[in-house]
Design an enzyme around this catalytic site. Sequence first.
Site, mmCIF file in Angstrom:
data_model
loop_
_atom_site.group_PDB
_atom_site.id
_atom_site.type_symbol
_atom_site.label_atom_id
_atom_site.label_comp_id
_atom_site.label_asym_id
_atom_site.label_seq_id
_atom_site.Cartn_x
_atom_site.Cartn_y
_atom_site.Cartn_z
ATOM 1 N N ASN A 10 0.868 -1.177 0.000
ATOM 2 C CA ASN A 10 0.000 0.000 0.000
ATOM 3 C C ASN A 10 0.908 1.232 0.000
ATOM 4 O OD1 ASN A 10 -1.809 2.048 0.492
ATOM 5 N ND2 ASN A 10 -2.380 1.375 2.552
ATOM 6 N N LYS A 12 0.215 4.226 -0.400
ATOM 7 C CA LYS A 12 -0.424 5.440 0.139
ATOM 8 C C LYS A 12 -0.145 6.640 -0.773
ATOM 9 C CE LYS A 12 -0.431 3.377 4.677
ATOM 10 N NZ LYS A 12 -0.393 3.509 6.126
ATOM 11 N N HIS A 96 -9.867 1.599 4.472
ATOM 12 C CA HIS A 96 -8.608 1.769 5.223
ATOM 13 C C HIS A 96 -8.848 2.725 6.392
ATOM 14 C CE1 HIS A 96 -4.527 2.868 6.269
ATOM 15 N NE2 HIS A 96 -4.164 1.729 5.691
ATOM 16 N N GLU A 98 -7.179 5.076 7.537
ATOM 17 C CA GLU A 98 -6.922 6.500 7.253
ATOM 18 C C GLU A 98 -8.134 7.134 6.560
ATOM 19 O OE1 GLU A 98 -3.204 5.891 5.222
ATOM 20 O OE2 GLU A 98 -2.274 5.331 7.130
ATOM 21 N N GLU A 168 -5.993 -4.687 10.384
ATOM 22 C CA GLU A 168 -4.981 -3.656 10.598
ATOM 23 C C GLU A 168 -5.284 -2.880 11.877
ATOM 24 O OE1 GLU A 168 -2.904 -2.528 6.667
ATOM 25 O OE2 GLU A 168 -4.631 -1.228 6.907
ATOM 26 N N GLY A 174 1.931 2.486 10.908
ATOM 27 C CA GLY A 174 2.889 3.578 10.770
ATOM 28 C C GLY A 174 3.519 3.994 12.089
ATOM 29 N N SER A 213 2.760 -1.927 10.465
ATOM 30 C CA SER A 213 4.211 -1.992 10.716
ATOM 31 C C SER A 213 4.803 -3.372 10.446
ATOM 32 C CB SER A 213 4.536 -1.532 12.137
ATOM 33 O OG SER A 213 4.160 -0.166 12.307
HETATM 34 P P1 PGA Z 1 2.311 0.449 7.739
HETATM 35 O O1 PGA Z 1 0.886 0.659 7.013
HETATM 36 O O2 PGA Z 1 2.871 -0.846 7.216
HETATM 37 O O3 PGA Z 1 3.124 1.645 7.328
HETATM 38 O O4 PGA Z 1 2.048 0.387 9.201
HETATM 39 C C1 PGA Z 1 0.036 -0.426 6.762
HETATM 40 C C2 PGA Z 1 -1.247 0.095 6.162
HETATM 41 O O5 PGA Z 1 -1.712 1.154 6.590
HETATM 42 O O6 PGA Z 1 -1.834 -0.531 5.239
#
Ligand code: PGA
Length: 253
Positions: A10, A12, A96, A98, A168, A174, A213
């Site tokens: 992903n 982003k 997601h 976010e 998640e 993150g 992460s």
């Molecule tokens: P991350 O993000 O691996 O940077 O924690 C995962 C995601 O949000 O899909």
Amino acid sequence: MMRTPLVVGNWKMNGRLADARALANAVVEQTAGFAAVERAVCPPFVHLPAVSETLAGTDVGLGAQNCADTPPGAHTGEVAAEMLSDLGVGYVILGHSERRQFDHEEEAGIAARYAQALEQGLRPILCVGESLEVREAGATDRLVADQITGVLDRLGAQGLGDGVIAYEPIWAIGTGLTATADQAQAVHASIRALLARHIGQAADKVRIIYGGSMKAANAQALLAQPDVDGGLIGGASLKAEEFAAICAAAARG
Ligand code: PGA
């Protein structure tokens, strides 16, 4: 293993156009040895055409990070599932955290996007997961079940059988904090039990992947869990070597 592992990058809102092309190329080269693992990358919308060209003829799949909740029409700033399908997109990340947090997406709208994706032959990757507050209150399983039921109510059981679920935990995205292998397995198992109540044995075929992460250093422990069928990788997917190392861990299972 009864389920083919799935590792999805992903990206982003990262990278210039040239970066997207270069990263896609590097992913193809560095993950070529892991054909037993289904791999896909999800660039920002505007980079999809270029990355689609780069990936043509390879076995690395292409995904988008969202799609609209209606067919094409008057909705400024949105991208319809049909348009993604024209570009060779095979997967679409939906719900997601976010998007839920910053763009106020909620169950009903996410389910409508999911329906659009399925209608256009895209495979939805439905993201679910709890905040630290919810985890500490012991309400993780209930929240995740509600998030999945939002889609079930709209689409019925079949819709879920055709998708992928990404667990998640928000507190792990993150942040560098990762769910332990045991924490991830416990939620994945409870998701599979929920699916089994609705779709019976077909639940054994649904990939439930972990995100938050995940990186080369912790992937092996997570992916060795019986119900962790792959990963949705944010930060670590921006480095082809890290992404490839996660694919290697997925290949070892
Ligand atoms: P991350 O993000 O691996 O940077 O924690 C995962 C995601 O949000 O899909």
